[in-house]
Design a protein around this motif. Structure first.
Motif, mmCIF file in Angstrom:
data_model
loop_
_atom_site.group_PDB
_atom_site.id
_atom_site.type_symbol
_atom_site.label_atom_id
_atom_site.label_comp_id
_atom_site.label_asym_id
_atom_site.label_seq_id
_atom_site.Cartn_x
_atom_site.Cartn_y
_atom_site.Cartn_z
ATOM 1 N N SER A 146 -30.357 11.914 -5.478
ATOM 2 C CA SER A 146 -29.275 11.957 -6.458
ATOM 3 C C SER A 146 -28.031 11.224 -5.991
ATOM 4 O O SER A 146 -27.278 10.687 -6.791
ATOM 5 C CB SER A 146 -28.915 13.414 -6.774
ATOM 6 O OG SER A 146 -28.343 14.044 -5.632
ATOM 7 N N GLY A 147 -27.817 11.182 -4.668
ATOM 8 C CA GLY A 147 -26.569 10.645 -4.162
ATOM 9 C C GLY A 147 -25.490 11.709 -4.206
ATOM 10 O O GLY A 147 -25.726 12.854 -4.610
ATOM 11 N N PRO A 148 -24.279 11.375 -3.781
ATOM 12 C CA PRO A 148 -23.205 12.375 -3.702
ATOM 13 C C PRO A 148 -22.715 12.827 -5.077
ATOM 14 O O PRO A 148 -22.900 12.145 -6.082
ATOM 15 C CB PRO A 148 -22.099 11.643 -2.936
ATOM 16 C CG PRO A 148 -22.366 10.192 -3.176
ATOM 17 C CD PRO A 148 -23.852 10.048 -3.284
ATOM 18 N N TYR A 149 -22.087 13.977 -5.074
ATOM 19 C CA TYR A 149 -21.496 14.538 -6.287
ATOM 20 C C TYR A 149 -20.387 13.621 -6.785
ATOM 21 O O TYR A 149 -19.596 13.083 -6.003
ATOM 22 C CB TYR A 149 -20.937 15.919 -5.981
ATOM 23 C CG TYR A 149 -20.402 16.676 -7.162
ATOM 24 C CD1 TYR A 149 -21.205 17.016 -8.236
ATOM 25 C CD2 TYR A 149 -19.068 17.112 -7.188
ATOM 26 C CE1 TYR A 149 -20.720 17.728 -9.321
ATOM 27 C CE2 TYR A 149 -18.568 17.835 -8.255
ATOM 28 C CZ TYR A 149 -19.397 18.142 -9.323
ATOM 29 O OH TYR A 149 -18.898 18.861 -10.390
ATOM 30 N N LEU A 150 -20.328 13.432 -8.087
ATOM 31 C CA LEU A 150 -19.349 12.530 -8.680
ATOM 32 C C LEU A 150 -18.893 13.091 -10.019
ATOM 33 O O LEU A 150 -19.707 13.336 -10.906
ATOM 34 C CB LEU A 150 -19.977 11.143 -8.885
ATOM 35 C CG LEU A 150 -19.130 10.087 -9.591
ATOM 36 C CD1 LEU A 150 -17.881 9.763 -8.778
ATOM 37 C CD2 LEU A 150 -19.949 8.820 -9.833
ATOM 38 N N VAL A 151 -17.588 13.300 -10.155
ATOM 39 C CA VAL A 151 -17.015 13.752 -11.420
ATOM 40 C C VAL A 151 -16.443 12.534 -12.136
ATOM 41 O O VAL A 151 -15.608 11.812 -11.586
ATOM 42 C CB VAL A 151 -15.926 14.812 -11.208
ATOM 43 C CG1 VAL A 151 -15.397 15.305 -12.556
ATOM 44 C CG2 VAL A 151 -16.469 15.991 -10.409
ATOM 45 N N PRO A 157 -19.316 16.436 -14.474
ATOM 46 C CA PRO A 157 -20.139 16.413 -13.272
ATOM 47 C C PRO A 157 -21.319 15.457 -13.390
ATOM 48 O O PRO A 157 -21.999 15.400 -14.414
ATOM 49 C CB PRO A 157 -20.630 17.860 -13.146
ATOM 50 C CG PRO A 157 -19.661 18.676 -13.918
ATOM 51 C CD PRO A 157 -19.210 17.795 -15.038
ATOM 52 N N SER A 158 -21.564 14.717 -12.316
ATOM 53 C CA SER A 158 -22.685 13.797 -12.296
ATOM 54 C C SER A 158 -22.955 13.379 -10.850
ATOM 55 O O SER A 158 -22.407 13.962 -9.912
ATOM 56 C CB SER A 158 -22.397 12.570 -13.175
ATOM 57 O OG SER A 158 -23.550 11.754 -13.296
ATOM 58 N N THR A 159 -23.784 12.379 -10.694
ATOM 59 C CA THR A 159 -24.089 11.728 -9.416
ATOM 60 C C THR A 159 -24.386 10.260 -9.739
ATOM 61 O O THR A 159 -24.532 9.909 -10.921
ATOM 62 C CB THR A 159 -25.332 12.354 -8.744
ATOM 63 O OG1 THR A 159 -26.456 12.211 -9.618
ATOM 64 C CG2 THR A 159 -25.115 13.827 -8.412
ATOM 65 N N PRO A 160 -24.489 9.383 -8.723
ATOM 66 C CA PRO A 160 -24.880 8.002 -9.036
ATOM 67 C C PRO A 160 -26.211 7.926 -9.790
ATOM 68 O O PRO A 160 -26.352 7.138 -10.734
ATOM 69 C CB PRO A 160 -24.974 7.356 -7.648
ATOM 70 C CG PRO A 160 -23.971 8.099 -6.833
ATOM 71 C CD PRO A 160 -24.053 9.510 -7.321
#
Length: 269
Positions: A146-151, A157-160
């Protein structure tokens, strides 16, 4: 006096257990989450999204819910769910879930034909349950991390990997192929408001139940995605398993110390 002598070791054991559990809890809450290296950015974006939601999306959704009859609201939700089933079918195939592909294809056809374009969920009454598959789940099933957490601003909320999945799901939605572009934008806005209205009660629970709202949402996001990717049967997270082992070891040590203390306080004749 015998009763008092026996109660002291019990209190000591209880105190040791509470201290160990308390320390483990403190360590968990203060420990930096390796899944979230961009926490500073993410917290700032979540604050922006929360402010936008408080002053724009939430009032609009409350007004929408107030003026929309419940059966109309349900019908709109069913319609968008039926459209989303097109992407679900595609991801069923990409994950080689052939039986589920047949079920979801049948569900889509039944609701489209008998359910007036999907406004009525006839398929659920015919034992064709709703499945949840998207591009992010397909990529996860293929083993792509998923890769790192990304808002993300406006998205949340998402991920790459989730961002790539969102692009795939958007492209798979046939409504987005319609021109002029005002139609997809208008329909997308209605879908967003409808989804936000359906989540009003859930938002209240999150606000009242969580100490750190950001951390709560982040953990819930990863747990939900993991749950969906593994079809409701996710493996136990290694970090969680290690924390549980440490807590059990700590509790065993506390019990051992308490038993030794009790033996010293109450020597056997």
């Amino acid at each position: 006096m015998k009763t008092n002598r026996q109660s002291r070791p019990s209190l000591l054991m209880l105190g040791l257990i509470l201290v160990i559990v308390g320390l483990s809890g403190c360590a968990t809450t203060t420990k930096h989450d390796p899944r979230d290296p961009w926490e500073g950015w993410n917290r700032g974006v979540q604050k922006f999204n929360d402010t936008l939601d408080d002053y724009v999306m939430k009032p609009i959704s409350q007004g929408y819910q107030w003026i929309t009859p419940s059966f109309v609201d349900r019908g709109i939700t069913n319609f968008f769910s039926n459209v989303d089933d097109i992407g679900v079918i595609a991801n069923d195939l990409l994950q080689f879930k052939l039986l589920q592909t047949g079920q979801d294809t049948g569900r889509f056809l039944v609701n489209t034909i008998l359910g007036l374009g999907g406004f009525i969920d006839v398929a659920s009454k015919l034992d064709l349950p709703k499945h949840n598959e998207d591009t992010d789940q397909t990529l996860g099933a293929w083993g792509i991390p998923s890769g790192p957490y990304l808002v993300l601003p406006f998205i949340g909320p998402s991920t790459p990997r989730g961002l790539i999945g969102l692009a795939g799901d958007t492209a798979a939605n046939p409504i987005n192929w319609i021109s002029p572009a005002a139609i997809p934008y208008g329909v997308g806005t209605l879908k967003t408001v409808d989804m936000r209205a359906d989540l009003l009660s859930a938002t209240k629970i999150v606000d009242e139940a969580s100490v750190d709202r950001y951390e709560f949402i982040r953990n819930a996001y990863f747990q939900q995605r993991n749950y969906l990717i593994h079809d409701g049967n996710p493996p136990l997270d290694d970090t969680l398993e290690e924390e549980m082992d440490l807590e059990l070891e700590g509790l065993s040590s506390a019990n051992g110390i308490a038993e030794n203390t009790e033996q010293q306080a109450n020597p056997q004749p």
